[in-house]
Structure formats: C-alpha cells, structure tokens
Design a protein around this motif. Structure first.
Motif, mmCIF file in Angstrom:
data_model
loop_
_atom_site.group_PDB
_atom_site.id
_atom_site.type_symbol
_atom_site.label_atom_id
_atom_site.label_comp_id
_atom_site.label_asym_id
_atom_site.label_seq_id
_atom_site.Cartn_x
_atom_site.Cartn_y
_atom_site.Cartn_z
ATOM 1 N N ASP A 193 0.835 -1.207 0.000
ATOM 2 C CA ASP A 193 0.000 0.000 0.000
ATOM 3 C C ASP A 193 0.867 1.252 0.000
ATOM 4 O O ASP A 193 0.500 2.285 -0.572
ATOM 5 N N ASN A 217 -2.270 -5.046 -4.321
ATOM 6 C CA ASN A 217 -1.013 -4.348 -4.647
ATOM 7 C C ASN A 217 0.202 -5.279 -4.734
ATOM 8 O O ASN A 217 1.331 -4.847 -4.539
ATOM 9 N N HIS A 234 -5.907 2.639 2.965
ATOM 10 C CA HIS A 234 -4.748 2.414 3.821
ATOM 11 C C HIS A 234 -4.960 3.153 5.136
ATOM 12 O O HIS A 234 -5.449 4.282 5.156
ATOM 13 N N THR A 283 -0.688 6.651 -1.017
ATOM 14 C CA THR A 283 -0.917 5.244 -0.726
ATOM 15 C C THR A 283 -2.240 4.865 -1.377
ATOM 16 O O THR A 283 -3.024 5.729 -1.758
ATOM 17 N N LEU A 286 -4.771 1.737 -3.632
ATOM 18 C CA LEU A 286 -4.853 0.588 -4.520
ATOM 19 C C LEU A 286 -4.219 0.906 -5.869
ATOM 20 O O LEU A 286 -4.658 1.802 -6.581
#
Length: 389
Positions: free
Chosen positions: A32, A71, A354, A363, A365
């Motif tokens: 992430d 991720n 996140h 941060t 996806l």
C-alpha cells in the motif's frame, strides 16, 4: 530524485514467502505504501484463495485472499526442483526484504534461509514470523491464531462475565496484530540499513506480540508480584454492548465526567452520586451491578433515540454496526473509508483505504489481488534482464 507523489516505500522490493494472514497482511501494508511486493506461491496457491465469500463461478479469489493481497504480484515456482529453487534464490537476492512465515528451519533445509539469502545479498532484511518462538519445546508445533489466543491469555481475557467461560475473539486478531508488528519492524530495519548499510535477521513471534498487545490494560493481575497487591478490577468485567428496544448500542466511560454525561443521557443521574460508582476503580469493582442498572435503562427505548441523547451529552458511545451494512454508516461514508473498485475477475468489491495518511506521497490501490502466477513471466524476465515478448 524520488518522486514526491510516490509512496514512502516506493523503490523497495519485498519477497513474500508465506501464506494465510500474518505474512500476507504485513506485506500488503508495505505494498500500500509503494513497495513492490512479489508473492511467491506454489502451484496450488495460497490456501486463502479458497476461503471466504466468493463470486459465483470465480475460483481462486475468495474474499480472505482478496482482502490480504492487494497491490502484489504473484509468481509461481516449484521450490522442489533445482531450477525453481535457483530462481527463488535469485528473486530473494533481488529484493530488499524477505518476509516468511514457515515453521522454524523449514526454509533453511530448503536452501532459502537467512544465511543462504545473505550470502547473495549481504544487506538483506530477512523477517521470520513464528507462532510461539523459535526455541522451546513447542517451537515446531502447528500454530494458528486460536492456538496463540489460548496460550497468550486472549481467551481468558474474553471470558464470559457471568459464567467465566473462556472465549476466543471471533476473528484472527493475533494474526493481524502480528502483521502490524512485522510491518513496523521491517520499516525500522530498513531505516537501520539506511543509516548503517547493514541488513539483519528480524524475528517476530505471534506469542510475544499477543502478550505485548494484552499487557497494558488486560494483564494487571500478572503485573505486580507479591502478596500485598490490591486488585484494581478489570476492563473485561465492564459490559459495553447493551440491548435496546430495537437493537444494540455500545456505551462506555472512563472519567467521572464521561460517566456523568452517560447518566444524564440515560436519565439516571442518581448513579453519579452513588458511592459504589464514584470513581473508575469502584466502577470496575462493582461492574456487575452497574451493568444491570444501565441495561435496564437502555432496553426501554429505541437505538436511534439513545444515540441522539448520548450525542447531546458528548458521551462515549457507538452504534453496533453489522458487517453486511457497515458501509452505510454516515461517518464511514464521510471519511471515504470503504471505496468500491472493479476487479477484472470478481467485479465490484470494497477495500478499506490504507490506515495511514501521509503528508507527502500517496498510498492506495494500484493493483488488484493477483491471479495465481499472473506475473511469473514478467518477474522472471526482470531477473534475467531480458524484455518480455
């Protein structure tokens, strides 16, 4: 120069050698934050691929896998073959971090232990996760979350307030708090490497993590030693979830002001001046009686009315959200905590954002949870330095 829009772990590569929840959740949190996480699987894949809810007609993408592997890139190698093992060692040597949660000595016997990887990459940060420690009579036993819940005292702390019957937490809490510890320990070891140039072997035990997690407020009975210790009551004795006329509500208080506000909302102001409840310690000691008095009040009205009254008193309270409707909670919607994404295999699905927001960098996806072996060709091409066809 580092891209200021990149995540704080951008540029680091992590090899995940593991399955189930602890290792995968830890590396997902690193991913992430921008790390290139490569998940090494065998031909059968992580067993989480087949657990949890699933989209009808779609195999290998159960929700437990989906929710612990965003991720990442998936590579399938045969570690029992000479070629597959050599490729795995090459892959480990190309990484900054290796995270593994096999039983002690398994990877050493296979040829992928710390010494083998350090021989190829001296500054490697190699993180080993074990269940109950890498020494002692139980070091090689089969361990899952529930085993550590029993050993660490979790099930005892969760004991029913009336019957005293021990109970487990109804989710894999030890797996996930251990993942958080691995996440933090890995970044600390990377910071140490930045300062000194030295890698290291980091060991994280689920049992140690669980004990550390429980100790601050749940283990007072085991903290002071001697015969002159005065019991202080326990948070576990206090009831927090109460039935209302049409559902349930969560109500708590620590300070005297918070207790007074709750009592005003409940129209039970006489409890504020009751000597049995005049301090946090006394409220703990007399929790059984206080629980009953509060429950008798709350069951008389609907949840929505209590929520309004408690909000007006700035009390410590919450609705009891259910998994199937949690996305409808106004506060969860307001902070955008559960955005909807479109996965190429499973379609529309939710993922939590996140848990940390950074002032610099991003941060979130970037990749959906991968299909089994989806990136094998891509990653092996990177290792060989040859472009993919």
């Amino acid at each position: 120069m580092t891209d200021p829009s990149a995540g704080p772990l951008s540029g680091y590569r992590v090899l995940e050698l593991g399955a189930n929840l602890t290792g995968p959740v830890a590396t997902m949190l690193m991913a992430d934050q921008g790390a290139d996480v490569i998940k090494l699987e065998t031909a059968g894949g992580d067993q989480l691929r087949h657990l949890g809810a699933r989209r009808d007609g779609v195999r290998g993408m159960g929700t437990m896998f989906l929710n612990a592997n965003r991720n990442k890139r998936s590579v399938v190698l045969d570690l029992k073959s000479g070629e597959g093992l050599a490729q795995a060692l090459d892959l480990a040597a190309s990484c900054d971090v290796v995270v593994q949660n096999f039983r002690p000595d398994v990877l050493e016997r296979l040829g992928l232990g710390y010494d083998a990887v350090r021989g190829r990459r001296p500054d490697i940060v190699y993180v080993s996760i074990d269940g109950v420690g890498d020494t002692g009579p139980d070091r090689n036993r089969r361990v899952y979350d529930i085993v550590v819940q029993g050993l660490s005292g979790f099930a005892g702390v969760q004991a029913d307030r009336v019957s005293g019957e021990p109970q487990t937490v109804q989710n894999a809490v030890v797996d996930k708090i251990t993942a958080m510890a691995v996440w933090q320990a890995t970044t600390a070891a990377l910071l140490h490497r930045e300062r000194t140039g030295q890698g290291q072997h980091v060991r994280v035990s689920m049992l140690n993590v669980a004990l550390s997690f429980l100790w601050p407020e749940a283990m007072g009975a085991s903290t002071l030693i001697g015969d002159d210790v005065v019991p202080g009551g326990a948070m576990a004795a206090v009831r927090y979830v109460y039935p209302t006329r049409d559902g349930h509500i969560l109500l708590g208080f620590m300070s005297n002001d918070e207790f007074a506000g709750a009592c005003r909302a409940l129209e039970a102001v006489e409890l504020v001046t009751d000597d049995r409840f005049s301090s946090p310690g006394l409220r703990f000691q007399n929790a059984a009686l206080l629980n009953t008095l509060i429950a008798d009040r709350l069951v008389a009205r609907d949840t929505a009315e209590w929520l309004d009254r408690l909000r007006a008193e700035d009390a410590v309270f919450a609705p009891v959200n259910r998994p199937e409707t949690i996305h409808l909670d106004p506060q969860i919607q307001a902070i955008g905590a559960l955005p909807v994404h479109e996965h190429p295999a499973v379609g529309a699905y939710r993922q939590p954002v996140h848990p940390v927001r950074f002032g610099q960098g991003t941060t979130g996806l970037r990749r959906h949870a991968p299909a089994l072996g989806e990136h094998t060709e891509e990653v092996l091409a990177e290792l060989s330095g040859t472009p993919r066809s």
